[in-house]
Design a protein around this motif. Structure first.
Motif, PDB file in Angstrom:
ATOM      1  N   ALA A 186       7.271  66.144  67.588  1.00 40.45           N
ATOM      2  CA  ALA A 186       6.345  66.734  66.615  1.00 40.45           C
ATOM      3  C   ALA A 186       6.318  68.250  66.735  1.00 40.45           C
ATOM      4  CB  ALA A 186       4.942  66.156  66.802  1.00 40.45           C
ATOM      5  N   ARG A 187       6.339  68.757  67.978  1.00 45.27           N
ATOM      6  CA  ARG A 187       6.351  70.214  68.166  1.00 45.27           C
ATOM      7  C   ARG A 187       7.671  70.805  67.688  1.00 45.27           C
ATOM      8  NH1 ARG A 187       4.792  74.944  67.310  1.00 45.27           N
ATOM      9  NH2 ARG A 187       5.263  76.509  68.909  1.00 45.27           N
ATOM     10  N   ALA A 188       8.790  70.138  67.985  1.00 44.05           N
ATOM     11  CA  ALA A 188      10.081  70.621  67.501  1.00 44.05           C
ATOM     12  C   ALA A 188      10.108  70.636  65.976  1.00 44.05           C
ATOM     13  CB  ALA A 188      11.215  69.761  68.048  1.00 44.05           C
ATOM     14  N   GLN A 189       9.528  69.613  65.355  1.00 47.47           N
ATOM     15  CA  GLN A 189       9.475  69.570  63.900  1.00 47.47           C
ATOM     16  C   GLN A 189       8.641  70.716  63.344  1.00 47.47           C
ATOM     17  OE1 GLN A 189      11.077  67.130  61.658  1.00 47.47           O
ATOM     18  NE2 GLN A 189      10.631  69.006  60.517  1.00 47.47           N
ATOM     19  N   GLN A 190       7.534  71.021  64.005  1.00 48.84           N
ATOM     20  CA  GLN A 190       6.692  72.141  63.561  1.00 48.84           C
ATOM     21  C   GLN A 190       7.449  73.460  63.641  1.00 48.84           C
ATOM     22  OE1 GLN A 190       3.170  72.726  65.943  1.00 48.84           O
ATOM     23  NE2 GLN A 190       2.272  74.186  64.502  1.00 48.84           N
ATOM     24  N   GLY A 201      19.289  78.177  64.154  1.00 41.57           N
ATOM     25  CA  GLY A 201      20.008  77.537  65.248  1.00 41.57           C
ATOM     26  C   GLY A 201      19.642  78.068  66.611  1.00 41.57           C
ATOM     27  N   LEU A 202      19.492  79.372  66.741  1.00 42.23           N
ATOM     28  CA  LEU A 202      19.144  79.955  68.038  1.00 42.23           C
ATOM     29  C   LEU A 202      17.656  79.814  68.362  1.00 42.23           C
ATOM     30  CD1 LEU A 202      20.117  81.456  70.548  1.00 42.23           C
ATOM     31  CD2 LEU A 202      19.754  83.612  69.314  1.00 42.23           C
ATOM     32  N   PRO A 203      16.757  80.160  67.455  1.00 42.42           N
ATOM     33  CA  PRO A 203      15.330  80.106  67.832  1.00 42.42           C
ATOM     34  C   PRO A 203      14.780  78.716  68.076  1.00 42.42           C
ATOM     35  CG  PRO A 203      15.582  80.782  65.527  1.00 42.42           C
ATOM     36  CD  PRO A 203      16.943  80.819  66.142  1.00 42.42           C
ATOM     37  N   LEU A 204      15.265  77.681  67.376  1.00 45.96           N
ATOM     38  CA  LEU A 204      14.680  76.349  67.560  1.00 45.96           C
ATOM     39  C   LEU A 204      14.804  75.857  68.999  1.00 45.96           C
ATOM     40  CD1 LEU A 204      13.417  73.685  66.613  1.00 45.96           C
ATOM     41  CD2 LEU A 204      15.699  72.959  65.872  1.00 45.96           C
ATOM     42  N   PRO A 205      16.007  75.699  69.553  1.00 44.09           N
ATOM     43  CA  PRO A 205      16.080  75.198  70.936  1.00 44.09           C
ATOM     44  C   PRO A 205      15.535  76.190  71.950  1.00 44.09           C
ATOM     45  CG  PRO A 205      18.260  75.808  70.158  1.00 44.09           C
ATOM     46  CD  PRO A 205      17.355  75.886  68.970  1.00 44.09           C
ATOM     47  N   THR A 206      15.618  77.485  71.644  1.00 44.77           N
ATOM     48  CA  THR A 206      15.084  78.484  72.568  1.00 44.77           C
ATOM     49  C   THR A 206      13.576  78.326  72.707  1.00 44.77           C
ATOM     50  OG1 THR A 206      16.836  80.051  71.993  1.00 44.77           O
ATOM     51  CG2 THR A 206      14.875  80.944  73.061  1.00 44.77           C
ATOM     52  N   MET A 207      12.873  78.179  71.584  1.00 43.69           N
ATOM     53  CA  MET A 207      11.422  78.042  71.631  1.00 43.69           C
ATOM     54  C   MET A 207      11.007  76.740  72.300  1.00 43.69           C
ATOM     55  SD  MET A 207      10.569  79.625  67.863  1.00 43.69           S
ATOM     56  CE  MET A 207       8.776  79.575  68.008  1.00 43.69           C
ATOM     57  N   VAL A 208      11.758  75.670  72.062  1.00 49.48           N
ATOM     58  CA  VAL A 208      11.417  74.385  72.681  1.00 49.48           C
ATOM     59  C   VAL A 208      11.565  74.453  74.195  1.00 49.48           C
ATOM     60  CG1 VAL A 208      12.097  71.963  72.908  1.00 49.48           C
ATOM     61  CG2 VAL A 208      11.953  73.000  70.637  1.00 49.48           C
ATOM     62  N   ARG A 218       9.527  61.134  77.028  1.00 45.90           N
ATOM     63  CA  ARG A 218       8.940  62.466  77.083  1.00 45.90           C
ATOM     64  C   ARG A 218       9.487  63.344  75.973  1.00 45.90           C
ATOM     65  NH1 ARG A 218       6.665  64.196  81.931  1.00 45.90           N
ATOM     66  NH2 ARG A 218       6.270  66.142  80.798  1.00 45.90           N
ATOM     67  N   VAL A 219      10.769  63.202  75.675  1.00 43.72           N
ATOM     68  CA  VAL A 219      11.361  63.998  74.605  1.00 43.72           C
ATOM     69  C   VAL A 219      10.774  63.606  73.256  1.00 43.72           C
ATOM     70  CG1 VAL A 219      13.504  64.372  73.321  1.00 43.72           C
ATOM     71  CG2 VAL A 219      13.489  64.595  75.815  1.00 43.72           C
ATOM     72  N   GLU A 220      10.544  62.312  73.034  1.00 40.34           N
ATOM     73  CA  GLU A 220       9.932  61.879  71.778  1.00 40.34           C
ATOM     74  C   GLU A 220       8.554  62.492  71.601  1.00 40.34           C
ATOM     75  OE1 GLU A 220      10.943  60.196  68.974  1.00 40.34           O
ATOM     76  OE2 GLU A 220      12.843  60.700  69.921  1.00 40.34           O
ATOM     77  N   ALA A 221       7.859  62.711  72.716  1.00 41.06           N
ATOM     78  CA  ALA A 221       6.546  63.352  72.643  1.00 41.06           C
ATOM     79  C   ALA A 221       6.658  64.811  72.203  1.00 41.06           C
ATOM     80  CB  ALA A 221       5.846  63.262  73.998  1.00 41.06           C
ATOM     81  N   VAL A 223      16.193  66.484  64.287  1.00 40.36           N
ATOM     82  CA  VAL A 223      15.182  67.261  63.566  1.00 40.36           C
ATOM     83  C   VAL A 223      15.845  68.287  62.661  1.00 40.36           C
ATOM     84  CG1 VAL A 223      13.361  68.999  63.869  1.00 40.36           C
ATOM     85  CG2 VAL A 223      13.326  66.893  65.225  1.00 40.36           C
ATOM     86  N   THR A 224      16.885  68.921  63.164  1.00 40.56           N
ATOM     87  CA  THR A 224      17.607  69.932  62.379  1.00 40.56           C
ATOM     88  C   THR A 224      18.154  69.344  61.085  1.00 40.56           C
ATOM     89  OG1 THR A 224      18.215  71.327  64.258  1.00 40.56           O
ATOM     90  CG2 THR A 224      19.689  71.365  62.349  1.00 40.56           C
TER      91      THR A 224
END
Length: 396
Positions: free
Chosen positions: A109-113, A136-143, A103-106, A355-356
């Protein structure tokens, strides 16, 4: 009885105090944290794994006790970490499917975007950028917001609420209660919304488990929602600048990684092993009976603190443990814990960190710190890392 040492030890930036190396040569020792009763300290890899996995050591038994801690206020039963199996296992099963490797692999692509969009904004603005605030803060927060179904526009509050959960001296006990209460009220309002307007998100699934399947109490539903929101973004938000800092201050390893980006998954594991996230004094486990731990007997009712960052530097397990080696293979680290409370979101954190590194190394040529002295390090929290980390790069 052995002498009691003051704990936590010094935690300068991302260093591991040399005292741990000496302690690993002997049995678990007794320590006194700023608040609460004395505890045993487990520093060796095998001892740490035992405390984290043996059901005779209990997290739930800490509730209502004067547990060893670095903050004046008790933690309280407000996270999933406060439960033991089978209650913990029941709660964990409700969300496990959202965090499987598949599920995380799915979500990759969104995390990369999201990562690319954040870098696009950094490039448009030009250097310098603050790696923590701008990436650093917005990436995991948005995911995690998208996974849970939490409005991303409300994320400005999340940092304060997360800091309240992790505060040692940053906030007063009264401020902590206020901010934790705000988070509880916020999540309760979202839960009420999902009851009237269900969506295809994890929060709706939890509400359904509560209302339709009767697998959650109302208190458990709120605790789960809070835990997922806070844990789902805060630790990774700290580790993104931490891991990048380690790379930028170990130029030989950075060169190795730039030359072979296929090393990134292995590099993330080594960086997690090498990098201490906690300042020390994590959540204690209480012995439910007399238990032999290493060369000592922990009496029933006594708490044990585990030093994960010490276990990850154990010389009997890792060759040259104080060296960062991105090609390292061998034993697994315990940065995500071990046993029943092994971090539920570990696959998600690994993916976001991979991804980071790939995004920053491929899209920001010549990535580097503006200056070591420009970094502002967190204080008054139980986690370490920069709260401001200015970076620059080569412009075309």
């Amino acid at each position: 009885m052995t002498d009691t040492m003051r704990y936590p030890f010094g935690a300068d930036k991302l260093t591991v105090d040399p005292s741990y190396a000496a302690l690993r040569e002997g049995p678990p020792c007794r320590v006194q944290l700023p608040y609460g009763e004395p505890a045993w300290l487990a520093t060796r890899y095998e001892d740490v794994k035992m405390v984290l996995s043996d059901p005779r050591f209990s997290r739930a038994a800490a509730v209502g006790r004067d547990e060893p801690r670095t903050r004046p206020h008790a933690t309280g039963p407000n996270t999933i970490m406060s439960y033991d199996p089978p209650e913990h296992s029941r709660l964990r099963r409700l969300v496990t499917q959202a965090f499987t490797v598949r599920r995380v692999e799915a979500l990759r692509a969104r995390a990369q975007q999201i990562a690319d969009d954040l870098v696009d904004a950094m490039l448009a603005k030009g250097p310098p950028a603050d790696l923590f605030a701008d990436f650093g803060l917005p990436l995991p927060t948005m995911v995690i917001c998208e996974l849970l179904g939490v409005p991303v526009q409300d994320r400005a509050n999340f940092r304060t609420w997360a800091d309240a959960f992790l505060a040692t001296t940053k906030y007063t006990p009264e401020q902590v209660r206020t901010y934790v209460g705000q988070l509880s009220g916020y999540m309760a309002s979202l839960i009420a919304q999902r009851r009237t307007t269900p969506r295809n998100d994890l929060l709706t699934a939890l509400v359904s488990a509560r209302d339709n399947d009767d697998r959650l109490s109302e208190e458990e539903l709120l605790i789960m929602a809070q835990s997922l929101l806070i844990a789902g973004h805060e630790t990774t938000a700290s580790q993104i600048p931490n891991l990048v800092y380690q790379l930028l201050t170990h130029p030989d390893q950075l060169t190795t990684l730039r030359a072979d980006l296929d090393l990134i998954p292995r590099a993330v594991e080594e960086l997690l092993r090498f990098t201490p996230l906690g300042a020390g004094g994590g959540q204690p486990r209480y012995a439910l009976e007399d238990i032999d731990l290493g060369d000592v007997t922990v009496a029933a009712g006594e708490p044990v603190i585990v030093a994960v960052h010490s276990a990850n530097r154990d010389e009997t397990v890792f060759t040259r443990p104080d060296e960062l080696d991105l090609t390292r293979q061998g034993a697994s680290h315990v940065a995500f814990g071990h046993g029943a409370h092994h971090c539920l979101g570990a696959p998600l954190a690994r993916m976001e960190l991979q991804v980071t590194l790939h995004t920053l190394l491929t899209r920001l040529p010549g990535l580097r710190l503006t200056a070591e002295d420009d970094i502002v390090w967190k204080t008054g929290l139980s986690t370490r890392g920069p709260e401001r980390m200015p970076i620059t790069w080569d412009q075309p």
